[in-house]
Design a protein around this motif. Sequence first.
Motif, PDB file in Angstrom:
ATOM      1  N   LYS A 161       0.821  -1.211   0.000  1.00  0.00           N
ATOM      2  CA  LYS A 161       0.000   0.000   0.000  1.00  0.00           C
ATOM      3  C   LYS A 161       0.854   1.260   0.000  1.00  0.00           C
ATOM      4  CE  LYS A 161      -4.123  -1.829   2.250  1.00  0.00           C
ATOM      5  NZ  LYS A 161      -4.975  -1.762   3.432  1.00  0.00           N
ATOM      6  N   LYS A 162       2.013   1.203   0.617  1.00  0.00           N
ATOM      7  CA  LYS A 162       2.887   2.373   0.710  1.00  0.00           C
ATOM      8  C   LYS A 162       3.679   2.631  -0.568  1.00  0.00           C
ATOM      9  CE  LYS A 162       3.404   2.038   5.680  1.00  0.00           C
ATOM     10  NZ  LYS A 162       4.305   1.726   6.782  1.00  0.00           N
ATOM     11  N   ILE A 163       3.934   1.602  -1.353  1.00  0.00           N
ATOM     12  CA  ILE A 163       4.816   1.796  -2.502  1.00  0.00           C
ATOM     13  C   ILE A 163       4.104   2.026  -3.821  1.00  0.00           C
ATOM     14  CG2 ILE A 163       6.703   0.484  -1.486  1.00  0.00           C
ATOM     15  CD1 ILE A 163       5.999  -1.814  -3.349  1.00  0.00           C
ATOM     16  N   VAL A 164       2.811   1.790  -3.899  1.00  0.00           N
ATOM     17  CA  VAL A 164       2.183   1.805  -5.217  1.00  0.00           C
ATOM     18  C   VAL A 164       1.359   3.042  -5.545  1.00  0.00           C
ATOM     19  CG1 VAL A 164       2.170  -0.681  -5.412  1.00  0.00           C
ATOM     20  CG2 VAL A 164       0.194   0.471  -4.450  1.00  0.00           C
ATOM     21  N   GLY A 165       0.984   3.852  -4.587  1.00  0.00           N
ATOM     22  CA  GLY A 165       0.159   5.017  -4.894  1.00  0.00           C
ATOM     23  C   GLY A 165      -1.251   4.599  -5.263  1.00  0.00           C
ATOM     24  N   VAL A 166      -1.847   5.280  -6.220  1.00  0.00           N
ATOM     25  CA  VAL A 166      -3.231   4.997  -6.615  1.00  0.00           C
ATOM     26  C   VAL A 166      -3.210   4.011  -7.780  1.00  0.00           C
ATOM     27  CG1 VAL A 166      -5.406   6.007  -7.370  1.00  0.00           C
ATOM     28  CG2 VAL A 166      -3.896   7.296  -5.886  1.00  0.00           C
ATOM     29  N   ARG A 167      -3.299   2.752  -7.464  1.00  0.00           N
ATOM     30  CA  ARG A 167      -3.229   1.679  -8.464  1.00  0.00           C
ATOM     31  C   ARG A 167      -4.035   0.472  -8.002  1.00  0.00           C
ATOM     32  NH1 ARG A 167      -1.087   4.706 -12.139  1.00  0.00           N
ATOM     33  NH2 ARG A 167       1.128   5.002 -12.094  1.00  0.00           N
ATOM     34  N   HIS A 168      -4.334  -0.393  -8.973  1.00  0.00           N
ATOM     35  CA  HIS A 168      -4.868  -1.709  -8.656  1.00  0.00           C
ATOM     36  C   HIS A 168      -3.663  -2.600  -8.395  1.00  0.00           C
ATOM     37  CE1 HIS A 168      -8.990  -0.809  -9.857  1.00  0.00           C
ATOM     38  NE2 HIS A 168      -8.460  -0.113 -10.842  1.00  0.00           N
ATOM     39  N   VAL A 169      -3.743  -3.420  -7.357  1.00  0.00           N
ATOM     40  CA  VAL A 169      -2.585  -4.192  -6.920  1.00  0.00           C
ATOM     41  C   VAL A 169      -2.984  -5.638  -6.609  1.00  0.00           C
ATOM     42  CG1 VAL A 169      -0.850  -4.392  -5.094  1.00  0.00           C
ATOM     43  CG2 VAL A 169      -1.560  -2.143  -5.888  1.00  0.00           C
ATOM     44  N   GLU A 170      -2.092  -6.555  -6.921  1.00  0.00           N
ATOM     45  CA  GLU A 170      -2.205  -7.937  -6.464  1.00  0.00           C
ATOM     46  C   GLU A 170      -0.902  -8.294  -5.768  1.00  0.00           C
ATOM     47  OE1 GLU A 170      -3.087 -10.558  -9.705  1.00  0.00           O
ATOM     48  OE2 GLU A 170      -5.174  -9.899  -9.808  1.00  0.00           O
ATOM     49  N   ILE A 171      -1.006  -9.041  -4.675  1.00  0.00           N
ATOM     50  CA  ILE A 171       0.172  -9.524  -3.960  1.00  0.00           C
ATOM     51  C   ILE A 171       0.131 -11.050  -3.992  1.00  0.00           C
ATOM     52  CG2 ILE A 171       1.433  -9.544  -1.787  1.00  0.00           C
ATOM     53  CD1 ILE A 171      -0.064  -6.976  -1.055  1.00  0.00           C
ATOM     54  N   TRP A 172       1.248 -11.639  -4.390  1.00  0.00           N
ATOM     55  CA  TRP A 172       1.340 -13.089  -4.508  1.00  0.00           C
ATOM     56  C   TRP A 172       2.511 -13.633  -3.705  1.00  0.00           C
ATOM     57  CZ3 TRP A 172      -1.884 -16.233  -7.470  1.00  0.00           C
ATOM     58  CH2 TRP A 172      -2.837 -15.556  -8.238  1.00  0.00           C
ATOM     59  N   ASP A 173       2.291 -14.772  -3.095  1.00  0.00           N
ATOM     60  CA  ASP A 173       3.341 -15.557  -2.445  1.00  0.00           C
ATOM     61  C   ASP A 173       3.452 -16.830  -3.265  1.00  0.00           C
ATOM     62  OD1 ASP A 173       4.981 -17.097  -0.844  1.00  0.00           O
ATOM     63  OD2 ASP A 173       3.547 -17.304   0.791  1.00  0.00           O
ATOM     64  N   GLY A 174       4.350 -16.822  -4.238  1.00  0.00           N
ATOM     65  CA  GLY A 174       4.431 -17.943  -5.164  1.00  0.00           C
ATOM     66  C   GLY A 174       3.148 -18.033  -5.977  1.00  0.00           C
ATOM     67  N   GLU A 175       2.455 -19.160  -5.895  1.00  0.00           N
ATOM     68  CA  GLU A 175       1.200 -19.353  -6.621  1.00  0.00           C
ATOM     69  C   GLU A 175      -0.020 -18.988  -5.785  1.00  0.00           C
ATOM     70  OE1 GLU A 175       0.988 -23.231  -8.364  1.00  0.00           O
ATOM     71  OE2 GLU A 175       2.947 -23.034  -9.308  1.00  0.00           O
ATOM     72  N   ARG A 176       0.181 -18.513  -4.561  1.00  0.00           N
ATOM     73  CA  ARG A 176      -0.933 -18.177  -3.657  1.00  0.00           C
ATOM     74  C   ARG A 176      -1.224 -16.679  -3.700  1.00  0.00           C
ATOM     75  NH1 ARG A 176      -1.467 -16.458   1.755  1.00  0.00           N
ATOM     76  NH2 ARG A 176       0.798 -16.303   1.915  1.00  0.00           N
ATOM     77  N   LEU A 177      -2.462 -16.343  -4.056  1.00  0.00           N
ATOM     78  CA  LEU A 177      -2.892 -14.947  -4.038  1.00  0.00           C
ATOM     79  C   LEU A 177      -3.094 -14.512  -2.595  1.00  0.00           C
ATOM     80  CD1 LEU A 177      -3.868 -12.367  -5.498  1.00  0.00           C
ATOM     81  CD2 LEU A 177      -6.157 -13.382  -5.501  1.00  0.00           C
ATOM     82  N   VAL A 178      -2.347 -13.498  -2.171  1.00  0.00           N
ATOM     83  CA  VAL A 178      -2.432 -12.981  -0.807  1.00  0.00           C
ATOM     84  C   VAL A 178      -3.504 -11.909  -0.709  1.00  0.00           C
ATOM     85  CG1 VAL A 178      -1.169 -11.748   1.012  1.00  0.00           C
ATOM     86  CG2 VAL A 178      -0.019 -13.515  -0.338  1.00  0.00           C
ATOM     87  N   GLY A 179      -3.575 -11.045  -1.716  1.00  0.00           N
ATOM     88  CA  GLY A 179      -4.571  -9.988  -1.683  1.00  0.00           C
ATOM     89  C   GLY A 179      -4.673  -9.260  -2.999  1.00  0.00           C
ATOM     90  N   ARG A 180      -5.834  -8.645  -3.192  1.00  0.00           N
ATOM     91  CA  ARG A 180      -6.099  -7.844  -4.383  1.00  0.00           C
ATOM     92  C   ARG A 180      -6.843  -6.617  -3.894  1.00  0.00           C
ATOM     93  NH1 ARG A 180      -9.066 -11.453  -7.709  1.00  0.00           N
ATOM     94  NH2 ARG A 180      -7.111 -12.096  -8.636  1.00  0.00           N
ATOM     95  N   PHE A 181      -6.359  -5.440  -4.233  1.00  0.00           N
ATOM     96  CA  PHE A 181      -7.016  -4.219  -3.760  1.00  0.00           C
ATOM     97  C   PHE A 181      -6.620  -3.040  -4.619  1.00  0.00           C
ATOM     98  CE2 PHE A 181      -3.112  -4.928  -1.411  1.00  0.00           C
ATOM     99  CZ  PHE A 181      -2.456  -3.715  -1.519  1.00  0.00           C
ATOM    100  N   LYS A 182      -7.337  -1.940  -4.435  1.00  0.00           N
ATOM    101  CA  LYS A 182      -6.991  -0.679  -5.062  1.00  0.00           C
ATOM    102  C   LYS A 182      -6.555   0.257  -3.963  1.00  0.00           C
ATOM    103  CE  LYS A 182      -8.286   3.130  -7.889  1.00  0.00           C
ATOM    104  NZ  LYS A 182      -9.023   3.612  -9.009  1.00  0.00           N
ATOM    105  N   THR A 183      -5.370   0.802  -4.095  1.00  0.00           N
ATOM    106  CA  THR A 183      -4.867   1.729  -3.095  1.00  0.00           C
ATOM    107  C   THR A 183      -5.356   3.142  -3.384  1.00  0.00           C
ATOM    108  OG1 THR A 183      -2.843   2.148  -4.338  1.00  0.00           O
ATOM    109  CG2 THR A 183      -2.793   0.353  -2.730  1.00  0.00           C
TER     110      THR A 183
END
Length: 60
Positions: A34-56
């Motif tokens: 959340k701190k590094i992306v600004g106003v964007r759609h974001v996905e966070i992955w741990d390998g093949e596992r989706l950790v989260g999807r959000f818009k900052t």
Amino acid sequence: MTDYRVYILNDKGHIQSDTLIVKADDAQAIEAAKKIVGVRHVEIWDGERLVGRFKTTPDS
């Protein structure tokens, strides 16, 4: 520590760029993303596992 891949998406949901962050857990990874992306759609992955999807937002 875990390597997380943060994908920054464009308005159509396609990957615009990505970065690697190393954090102790999912909660830390989400806060860091959340701190590094600004106003964007974001996905966070741990390998093949989706950790989260959000818009900052600037206030996130």
